[in-house]
Design an enzyme around this catalytic site. Structure first.
Site, mmCIF file in Angstrom:
data_model
loop_
_atom_site.group_PDB
_atom_site.id
_atom_site.type_symbol
_atom_site.label_atom_id
_atom_site.label_comp_id
_atom_site.label_asym_id
_atom_site.label_seq_id
_atom_site.Cartn_x
_atom_site.Cartn_y
_atom_site.Cartn_z
ATOM 1 N N ARG A 185 52.492 15.533 -12.295
ATOM 2 C CA ARG A 185 53.548 16.463 -12.738
ATOM 3 C C ARG A 185 53.543 17.756 -11.917
ATOM 4 O O ARG A 185 54.596 18.357 -11.710
ATOM 5 C CB ARG A 185 53.382 16.769 -14.224
ATOM 6 N N LYS A 239 56.435 -0.936 -30.854
ATOM 7 C CA LYS A 239 57.282 -0.954 -32.049
ATOM 8 C C LYS A 239 58.778 -0.958 -31.753
ATOM 9 O O LYS A 239 59.251 -0.205 -30.911
ATOM 10 C CB LYS A 239 56.962 0.269 -32.918
ATOM 11 N N GLY A 266 56.349 7.393 -19.549
ATOM 12 C CA GLY A 266 55.392 6.794 -20.477
ATOM 13 C C GLY A 266 54.415 5.831 -19.826
ATOM 14 O O GLY A 266 54.041 5.966 -18.656
ATOM 15 N N GLY A 305 59.514 10.783 -23.687
ATOM 16 C CA GLY A 305 60.374 11.027 -24.850
ATOM 17 C C GLY A 305 61.780 11.429 -24.450
ATOM 18 O O GLY A 305 62.771 10.967 -25.026
#
Length: 399
Positions: free
Chosen positions: A36, A202, A356, A379
């Protein structure tokens, strides 16, 4: 792009407030992954080379109490940034006050400073995270213009992005510009066929993305733990595999919606099953029609990798978010590796990873340079793929 970018600003002699995403993993005060920081260098260098004065700032983790401050200081990040830039980065261990203001006033053209973790302002009333208007106004008062290069926080309205932007001319940095171009492009105007590959544990984490992509994508390939909720929706036995019982009906509806829209929603045809959720346990590959009780699926199998690779043939845009199995365990990482390799070797396609775990996988496997774009915001990229308006992007000034 309809939003202003750093190239639209005259930065010479200006105090340029720059929100970067230096929320990097740390262990014992040492940075363990500096991607980053490296990603922000082009924007920082551009402003410095064009005679701007850079006041960089970021959050780092969550800060709930005074005790968190010791391990959440950005000082090691400022030191590493200095090494990467090859010039001093003055670090001010404050988020407001006389010391910070003095350092800003003394900054010369082509110099850079950093101030402390913006989340230190959350200890007393979550001022940063709740976009306290007084804090946003104060930070804005330190600069002449604002450059937001922190896509990773664009899905949140914080004082350090939206708050500052309401007081200053605001432009996207090069990293933010790329994210808007590539992730926004998938949603708004992709080259077709568009194939989306979604994994992770999920269904509930990806409902909005799946629903939006059923409208947008030509094919959706589903792996990871969430595949078992879809297999259950098809009436298959899934043994002791991960299941979101309350999402089975929704999975049925998504399968029907895809069919009604003429879209392919592709599920794995085989799975690597194990007796226990650990690497050194008995495992085997079986058809998704032959999962026995007492066995849990922890990866997609070789036939599914082949199927997914075939479905990718001819794709012009590919977006991937989420691993295909329990990637942290070598015995159950083959699906993620296989899919990563298949995307990496596609010819003539724009290939995007939505941050992610899948981004970590591609980097770890040495395929980072084989992808068109790897998002820095897990996100934020998910919410963008859902078609949501991101407050941090919305707050950037229009051209």
């Amino acid at each position: 792009m309809a939003k202003k970018t750093v190239k639209d600003l005259d930065v010479k002699g200006k105090k340029v407030l720059m929100r970067v995403d230096f929320n990097v993993p740390m262990k014992d005060g040492k940075i363990t992954d500096e991607n980053r920081i490296v990603a922000a260098l082009p924007t920082i260098k551009y402003v410095l080379e064009h005679g701007g004065k850079v006041i960089a700032f970021s959050h780092l983790g969550k800060v709930k109490e005074e005790a968190d401050k010791a391990s959440k200081s950005l000082k090691p990040v400022a030191e590493r940034l200095s090494e990467l830039l090859g010039q001093p980065v003055k670090f001010i261990p404050e988020t407001r006050g006389a010391e910070l203001e003095k350092a800003v006033s003394e900054l010369k053209d082509g110099e850079i400073m950093m101030f402390e973790n913006t989340r230190f302002e959350d200890i007393d009333g979550k001022k940063e995270s709740k976009n306290d208007p007084e804090l946003g106004k104060y930070w804005a008062s330190l600069g002449d213009v604002f450059v937001n290069d922190a896509f990773g926080t664009a899905h949140r309205a914080h004082a350090s992005n939206v708050g500052i932007a309401s007081h200053l001319e605001t432009a996207a940095g090069f990293l933010m510009e790329k994210e808007i171009e590539f992730i926004g492009g998938v949603v708004n105007n992709p080259a077709r066929p568009l194939v989306a590959i979604l994994g992770g544990a999920k269904v509930s984490d990806k409902i909005g993305v799946i629903e939006n992509l059923i409208e947008k994508a030509d094919k959706i390939l589903i792996g990871g733990g969430m595949m078992f909720t879809f297999l259950k929706a098809q009436g298959k036995n899934i043994g002791s595999s991960l299941l979101e019982e309350d999402k089975v009906e929704l999975a049925k509806q998504l399968l029907e919606k895809a069919k009604a829209n003429g879209k392919e929603l592709v599920l794995p045809i085989d799975t690597v099953v194990a007796k226990e959720f650990k690497n050194d346990t008995e495992f085997k590959t079986v058809s998704v029609d032959a999962i026995e009780d007492g066995w849990m699926g922890l990866d997609i199998g070789a036939d599914s990798i082949k199927l997914f690779s075939e479905k990718l043939n001819g794709a012009k845009t590919v977006v991937w978010n989420g691993p295909m199995g329990v990637f942290e365990m070598p015995n159950f990482a083959k699906g993620t590796i296989g899919v990563c390799e298949a995307i990496a070797h596609l010819e003539g396609a724009t290939t995007i990873i939505g941050g992610g775990d899948s981004a970590a996988a591609a980097i770890q496997l040495g395929y980072a340079d084989k992808f068109t774009h790897i998002s820095t915001g897990g996100g934020a990229s998910l919410e963008y793929l859902e078609g949501k308006v991101l407050p941090g992007v919305e707050a950037i000034s229009d051209k």
